[in-house]
Design a protein around this motif. Structure first.
Motif, PDB file in Angstrom:
ATOM      1  N   GLY A   1       0.788  -1.088   0.123  1.00  0.00           N
ATOM      2  CA  GLY A   1      -0.073   0.097  -0.019  1.00  0.00           C
ATOM      3  C   GLY A   1       0.733   1.335  -0.046  1.00  0.00           C
ATOM      4  N   LEU A   2       1.873   1.392   0.692  1.00  0.00           N
ATOM      5  CA  LEU A   2       2.921   2.473   0.807  1.00  0.00           C
ATOM      6  C   LEU A   2       3.454   2.751  -0.390  1.00  0.00           C
ATOM      7  CD1 LEU A   2       4.236   4.609   2.573  1.00  0.00           C
ATOM      8  CD2 LEU A   2       6.141   2.706   2.927  1.00  0.00           C
ATOM      9  N   LEU A   3       4.187   1.696  -1.183  1.00  0.00           N
ATOM     10  CA  LEU A   3       5.044   1.728  -2.233  1.00  0.00           C
ATOM     11  C   LEU A   3       4.234   1.630  -3.565  1.00  0.00           C
ATOM     12  CD1 LEU A   3       7.943  -0.511  -0.901  1.00  0.00           C
ATOM     13  CD2 LEU A   3       7.683   1.842  -0.681  1.00  0.00           C
ATOM     14  N   GLU A   4       3.207   1.201  -3.538  1.00  0.00           N
ATOM     15  CA  GLU A   4       2.332   0.831  -4.927  1.00  0.00           C
ATOM     16  C   GLU A   4       1.107   1.773  -4.904  1.00  0.00           C
ATOM     17  OE1 GLU A   4       1.884  -3.076  -5.829  1.00  0.00           O
ATOM     18  OE2 GLU A   4       3.774  -3.569  -5.121  1.00  0.00           O
ATOM     19  N   ASN A   5       0.834   2.461  -3.815  1.00  0.00           N
ATOM     20  CA  ASN A   5      -0.415   3.126  -4.011  1.00  0.00           C
ATOM     21  C   ASN A   5      -0.146   4.752  -3.278  1.00  0.00           C
ATOM     22  OD1 ASN A   5      -2.956   4.324  -3.410  1.00  0.00           O
ATOM     23  ND2 ASN A   5      -3.772   2.768  -2.253  1.00  0.00           N
ATOM     24  N   ILE A   6       0.143   4.585  -1.963  1.00  0.00           N
ATOM     25  CA  ILE A   6       0.192   6.136  -1.377  1.00  0.00           C
ATOM     26  C   ILE A   6       1.228   7.047  -1.856  1.00  0.00           C
ATOM     27  CG2 ILE A   6       0.296   7.357   0.906  1.00  0.00           C
ATOM     28  CD1 ILE A   6      -2.397   5.337   0.579  1.00  0.00           C
ATOM     29  N   ILE A   7       2.413   6.673  -1.894  1.00  0.00           N
ATOM     30  CA  ILE A   7       3.541   7.527  -2.221  1.00  0.00           C
ATOM     31  C   ILE A   7       3.610   7.822  -3.828  1.00  0.00           C
ATOM     32  CG2 ILE A   7       5.848   7.706  -2.552  1.00  0.00           C
ATOM     33  CD1 ILE A   7       4.951   7.804   0.342  1.00  0.00           C
ATOM     34  N   PRO A   8       3.177   6.651  -4.892  1.00  0.00           N
ATOM     35  CA  PRO A   8       3.087   7.247  -6.124  1.00  0.00           C
ATOM     36  C   PRO A   8       1.846   8.082  -6.315  1.00  0.00           C
ATOM     37  CG  PRO A   8       3.330   4.753  -5.698  1.00  0.00           C
ATOM     38  CD  PRO A   8       3.106   5.191  -4.507  1.00  0.00           C
ATOM     39  N   PHE A   9       0.633   8.038  -5.565  1.00  0.00           N
ATOM     40  CA  PHE A   9      -0.382   8.857  -5.720  1.00  0.00           C
ATOM     41  C   PHE A   9       0.067  10.405  -5.705  1.00  0.00           C
ATOM     42  CE2 PHE A   9      -3.847  11.739  -4.076  1.00  0.00           C
ATOM     43  CZ  PHE A   9      -4.782  11.386  -5.204  1.00  0.00           C
ATOM     44  N   TRP A  10       0.941  10.589  -4.508  1.00  0.00           N
ATOM     45  CA  TRP A  10       1.246  11.970  -4.227  1.00  0.00           C
ATOM     46  C   TRP A  10       2.516  12.474  -5.121  1.00  0.00           C
ATOM     47  CZ3 TRP A  10      -1.289  15.141  -1.605  1.00  0.00           C
ATOM     48  CH2 TRP A  10      -2.302  14.694  -0.640  1.00  0.00           C
ATOM     49  N   ILE A  11       3.362  11.612  -5.509  1.00  0.00           N
ATOM     50  CA  ILE A  11       4.418  11.947  -6.415  1.00  0.00           C
ATOM     51  C   ILE A  11       3.814  12.379  -7.934  1.00  0.00           C
ATOM     52  CG2 ILE A  11       6.463  11.435  -7.743  1.00  0.00           C
ATOM     53  CD1 ILE A  11       7.213   9.819  -5.241  1.00  0.00           C
ATOM     54  N   LYS A  12       2.942  11.664  -8.198  1.00  0.00           N
ATOM     55  CA  LYS A  12       2.266  11.994  -9.519  1.00  0.00           C
ATOM     56  C   LYS A  12       1.446  13.303  -9.368  1.00  0.00           C
ATOM     57  CE  LYS A  12      -1.291  10.118 -12.488  1.00  0.00           C
ATOM     58  NZ  LYS A  12      -2.194   9.099 -12.784  1.00  0.00           N
ATOM     59  N   ASN A  13       0.788  13.609  -8.536  1.00  0.00           N
ATOM     60  CA  ASN A  13       0.066  14.405  -8.436  1.00  0.00           C
ATOM     61  C   ASN A  13       0.304  15.846  -7.792  1.00  0.00           C
ATOM     62  OD1 ASN A  13      -2.461  13.191 -10.025  1.00  0.00           O
ATOM     63  ND2 ASN A  13      -2.451  11.867  -7.986  1.00  0.00           N
ATOM     64  N   CYS A  14       1.061  15.979  -6.566  1.00  0.00           N
ATOM     65  CA  CYS A  14       1.482  17.095  -5.913  1.00  0.00           C
ATOM     66  C   CYS A  14       2.837  17.951  -6.360  1.00  0.00           C
ATOM     67  CB  CYS A  14       1.440  16.695  -4.433  1.00  0.00           C
ATOM     68  SG  CYS A  14       2.828  15.836  -3.647  1.00  0.00           S
ATOM     69  N   VAL A  15       3.586  17.266  -7.017  1.00  0.00           N
ATOM     70  CA  VAL A  15       4.825  17.993  -7.218  1.00  0.00           C
ATOM     71  C   VAL A  15       4.845  19.043  -8.181  1.00  0.00           C
ATOM     72  CG1 VAL A  15       7.298  17.744  -8.063  1.00  0.00           C
ATOM     73  CG2 VAL A  15       6.113  15.820  -6.974  1.00  0.00           C
ATOM     74  N   ASP A  16       5.124  20.199  -7.824  1.00  0.00           N
ATOM     75  CA  ASP A  16       4.943  21.444  -8.629  1.00  0.00           C
ATOM     76  C   ASP A  16       6.532  21.744  -9.245  1.00  0.00           C
ATOM     77  OD1 ASP A  16       4.555  24.205 -10.055  1.00  0.00           O
ATOM     78  OD2 ASP A  16       3.875  25.053  -8.018  1.00  0.00           O
TER      79      ASP A  16
END
Length: 392
Positions: A14-29
């Motif tokens: 869940g950490l490595l395949e869901n939560i962290i990828p979701f944020w890296i994909k969407n929140c980095v400006d």
């Protein structure tokens, strides 16, 4: 009951395949720097303001993943992206930090308290451990010193109440403990243990109330009970989070029995008060006398109290071997994972009604970002691996 290895797989994957990828994909400006945390269900940015708390927290998370999971260069690059934004935009001219800045880093809001500094401190410390660059060790120490100074010097922060009702809150010593623990670990500096000792003593003296069997949130300056809305109001998730900070310290000190006793007492009391016996999950606010609570969200289920309870129950089981804590973990895990994760778009909803219905589809805002959830996944995974190892 799930097998330990099944739980490990849930938290690790869940950490490595869901939560962290979701944020890296969407929140980095990539345009203006930093991270935009205000996201709709599918990750769409719906507000470009940037929370300074969340910037420090996510930067810490990225550095911690690099230090404790895998030396992934993308995690380190994004941690640098975070500390650079903190340095460039998040400090006022007086040395204090802002609370919210806009997309370009211009200040929007500054608050009377100094928690931005605590999260910056742990971000810098994690980045220092990852890189060995002493500049960031110095930044971590300076941010911590600011946090300590403002919270321990009368009149530097305007009091919340007048002289007719002076108070102390549990947030300051609680956040102080975990901040000092992170700096001690990542800077390899045992001097932070003195701060931890003092803050644990403060919680024990002023906030652990044997009469009510509760961990108080707000008390008088000498720990006296305030029979008003603010004084009676309990925050079970907050107190349970504080419980695992104490248990973490017990573990650091070779399973110190007094700290285990203190931490498990805090957990036991606040589970009894906070667990919703009708619907399940940890309620947001309770009144220590069982009276009505004035805050309208008092019976909602927010994401983070569930996260902290998962960590605390596993840590209590790890330290005591008492099966009741594994049963408590199963209860909170099952309820939480039934209601919060978004199977379609990933990550978690943050705000549920008491019965588990979704209140809003927000995935992130100024308060909710990639901190409590990924920290829970990581710490649960680590705790379960130790439990598994010790059972062999």
């Amino acid at each position: 009951m799930k097998d330990i290895k099944d739980y490990i797989e849930i938290y690790k994957k869940g950490l490595l395949e869901n939560i962290i990828p979701f944020w890296i994909k969407n929140c980095v400006d990539g345009e203006d720097g930093g991270f935009t945390f205000c996201l709709d269900r599918d990750g769409t940015v719906i507000d470009t303001d940037k929370g300074v708390w969340q910037t420090g927290r996510f930067t810490w998370m990225l550095g911690t993943l690099y230090n404790e999971v895998e030396q992934n260069p993308e995690w380190l690059r994004l941690a640098k992206h975070g500390v650079d934004f903190l340095d460039k935009y998040c400090y006022d001219t007086d040395g204090e930090m802002f609370f919210i800045v806009n997309k370009k880093g211009e200040p929007v809001r500054k608050r009377r308290y100094v928690y931005s500094e605590s999260f910056a401190a742990i971000a810098y410390a994690a980045y220092y451990k990852a890189t060995g660059d002493e500049v960031y060790a110095d930044k971590a120490r300076k941010a911590f010193d600011t946090y300590f100074l403002y919270n321990n010097t009368p009149d530097l922060i305007a009091p919340k109440f007048t002289e007719h009702r002076q108070t102390r809150g549990m947030g300051t010593p609680m956040i102080g403990i975990v901040t000092a623990q992170e700096l001690r670990k990542n800077l390899k500096d045992e001097s932070y243990t003195v701060y931890i000792d003092n803050w644990i003593a403060e919680i024990k003296k002023y906030f652990i109330n044997d009469e009510f069997k509760a961990v108080m949130e707000t008390v008088g300056l000498e720990g006296e009970f305030l029979d008003h809305f603010d004084g009676r109001m309990l925050n079970p998730g907050h107190a349970i989070e504080g419980a695992w900070f104490v248990l973490q310290e017990a573990k650091y000190r070779d399973n110190d029995p007094e700290l285990i006793k203190m931490g498990t007492k805090m957990l036991d009391w606040m589970w009894e008060i906070g667990w919703d016996k009708e619907y399940g999950g940890i309620l947001y606010f309770r009144d220590v006398k069982g009276l009505p609570v004035q805050e309208y969200w008092q019976d909602m289920k927010f994401w983070w109290p569930q996260n902290e309870t998962i960590i605390a129950t596993l840590m209590a089981y790890e330290l005591t071997g008492d099966e009741k804590y594994m049963k408590m973990h199963e209860q909170i895990h099952d309820w939480t994972f039934k209601h919060f994760p978004d199977e379609k778009y990933g990550e978690w909803y943050g705000y549920l009604h008491r019965d588990g219905r979704i209140s809003t589809t927000l995935k992130g805002n100024i308060w909710k970002g990639p901190f409590h959830i990924p920290r829970m996944y990581l710490m649960a995974w680590q705790s379960l691996e130790l439990i598994q190892k010790n059972s062999l």
